[in-house]
Write a protein that holds these residues in place. Structure first.
Motif, mmCIF file in Angstrom:
data_model
loop_
_atom_site.group_PDB
_atom_site.id
_atom_site.type_symbol
_atom_site.label_atom_id
_atom_site.label_comp_id
_atom_site.label_asym_id
_atom_site.label_seq_id
_atom_site.Cartn_x
_atom_site.Cartn_y
_atom_site.Cartn_z
ATOM 1 N N LYS A 1 -0.345 4.152 -2.282
ATOM 2 C CA LYS A 1 -0.435 3.653 -3.788
ATOM 3 C C LYS A 1 -2.175 2.567 -3.750
ATOM 4 N N VAL A 2 -3.381 3.753 -4.904
ATOM 5 C CA VAL A 2 -3.918 3.160 -5.013
ATOM 6 C C VAL A 2 -3.994 3.201 -6.810
ATOM 7 N N LYS A 3 -5.024 2.460 -6.818
ATOM 8 C CA LYS A 3 -5.055 2.853 -9.039
ATOM 9 C C LYS A 3 -5.231 4.104 -9.298
ATOM 10 N N SER A 4 -6.190 3.947 -9.332
ATOM 11 C CA SER A 4 -6.849 6.121 -9.756
ATOM 12 C C SER A 4 -7.399 7.327 -8.521
ATOM 13 N N ARG A 56 -5.813 10.175 -6.411
ATOM 14 C CA ARG A 56 -4.188 10.473 -5.159
ATOM 15 C C ARG A 56 -4.901 10.424 -3.619
ATOM 16 N N LEU A 88 0.587 -1.261 -0.165
ATOM 17 C CA LEU A 88 -0.036 0.348 -0.032
ATOM 18 C C LEU A 88 0.399 1.040 0.091
ATOM 19 N N ARG A 137 -10.631 -3.523 -1.235
ATOM 20 C CA ARG A 137 -10.228 -2.718 -1.720
ATOM 21 C C ARG A 137 -11.394 -0.902 -1.800
ATOM 22 N N ALA A 168 -10.600 6.712 -2.946
ATOM 23 C CA ALA A 168 -9.822 7.474 -4.009
ATOM 24 C C ALA A 168 -9.804 8.092 -5.371
ATOM 25 N N GLU A 169 -11.243 6.712 -5.982
ATOM 26 C CA GLU A 169 -11.388 6.182 -7.356
ATOM 27 C C GLU A 169 -12.442 7.862 -7.402
ATOM 28 N N GLU A 206 -18.885 -5.556 -3.564
ATOM 29 C CA GLU A 206 -18.071 -4.067 -4.375
ATOM 30 C C GLU A 206 -19.532 -2.711 -4.213
ATOM 31 N N ASP A 216 -8.600 2.092 -2.689
ATOM 32 C CA ASP A 216 -8.704 1.910 -4.027
ATOM 33 C C ASP A 216 -10.561 2.693 -4.252
ATOM 34 N N LEU A 217 -10.927 2.243 -3.737
ATOM 35 C CA LEU A 217 -12.849 3.058 -3.835
ATOM 36 C C LEU A 217 -12.542 4.645 -3.620
#
Length: 295
Positions: free
Chosen positions: A190-193, A195, A8, A164, A170-171, A129, A167-168
């Motif tokens: 560290k996230v998929k999308s 900041r 992470l 998840r 941050a999305e 999800e 990541d969610l």
């Protein structure tokens, strides 16, 4: 077999990091995180965790926590305001509907809000999800309607997560999490999308741990907070540190506990080394400094 690191965040030893400098040359950023919560007396059962220690309905547990919204919040909030400490609220979003007066009071004091889920008696264990997205969307929508603020941060309900969650959030545009307890300075996640920044949120000096886990007296807890601040302020001369004081007003707002806690606020406010701030302000300063350093 050893479990894999979830990766992470990068490993970075405490010494030798780029220097953080807080506004005004302060060495320790101090933020207070009142948990303004709503507990259901007889919530739906989660197969992985009971909501109450006793069989439902747990009138004792519910009544103890209901003290927070009827009495404890007001006592705690008035002490904080007297000494110039704004709150960054870990909010059970359902409180906006159930007891809006508490949310209105916090908003009137200029406090910041982030989501602590909908109810503190509903856990993330086993959520799919779609369910988790619905809770995030509900949080954004409900808090904005109640306060005019768009939430930026997240603390999972009852500290329960799914793989998840980060990541969610941050999305959806949230930019800080309180769900990592691994450092005394902010950290990039560290996230998929998007900041995401992990802002230090403490279990060690959380009043829940102080009184329920470590069985501290009010004066022992107050002394712990002062020692925490003094050490972090000293170390912050090298690179700015963060101290979070997480509170639950059904605990700290009790008549026999509020006096020693108010002495802590006096100590920190008079020390001269504290940047007394909201969570979002600390995150903004960290991001601005680290982005500059990366350029």
């Amino acid at each position: 077999m050893m479990e894999a690191d979830p990766e992470l965040y990068d490993f970075s030893p405490y010494r030798g990091r780029p220097k953080l400098v807080w506004p005004g040359g302060k060495t320790c950023a101090v933020w207070v995180a009142p948990n303004l919560e709503f507990y259901e007396i007889d919530p739906p059962a989660n197969p992985q965790r009971k909501s109450w220690a006793r069989p439902h309905p747990d009138v004792v547990g519910y009544g103890h926590r209901d003290h927070a919204n009827r009495v404890g919040h007001w006592r705690m909030a008035e002490a904080m305001s007297r000494h110039g400490f704004p709150g960054s609220v870990s909010l059970s979003v359902a409180l906006c509907d159930h007891i809006p007066e508490v949310v209105e009071d916090a908003a009137a004091r200029g406090w910041e809000f982030f989501s602590h889920g909908i109810y503190n008696t509903r856990y993330s264990y086993g959520m799919d999800e779609a369910q988790e997205r619905a809770i995030i969307e509900d949080s954004i929508r409900t808090v904005e309607a109640a306060t005019g603020q768009r939430i930026r941060g997240w603390l999972a309900p009852a500290l329960t997560h799914t793989p998840r969650t980060l990541d969610l959030i941050a999305e959806y545009g949230l930019d800080y999490t309180c769900d990592l307890y691994h450092d005394d300075q902010p950290t990039r996640v560290k996230v998929k999308s998007g900041r995401l920044t992990a802002i230090p949120y403490s279990l060690e000096v959380n009043d829940h741990y102080g009184f329920f886990i470590y069985n501290m007296s009010p004066r022992e807890y107050a002394d712990t907070l002062i020692r925490q601040f003094d050490r972090l302020a000293e170390e912050g001369e090298r690179s700015g540190t963060v101290m979070c004081i997480p509170l639950h007003s059904y605990l700290i707002g009790q008549p026999h506990r509020i006096g020693p806690f108010e002495e802590v606020l006096k100590h920190i406010a008079a020390d001269g080394r504290a940047w007394i701030a909201k969570a979002g302000e600390i995150v903004d300063s960290f991001v601005a400094q680290t982005e500059e350093a990366a350029q």
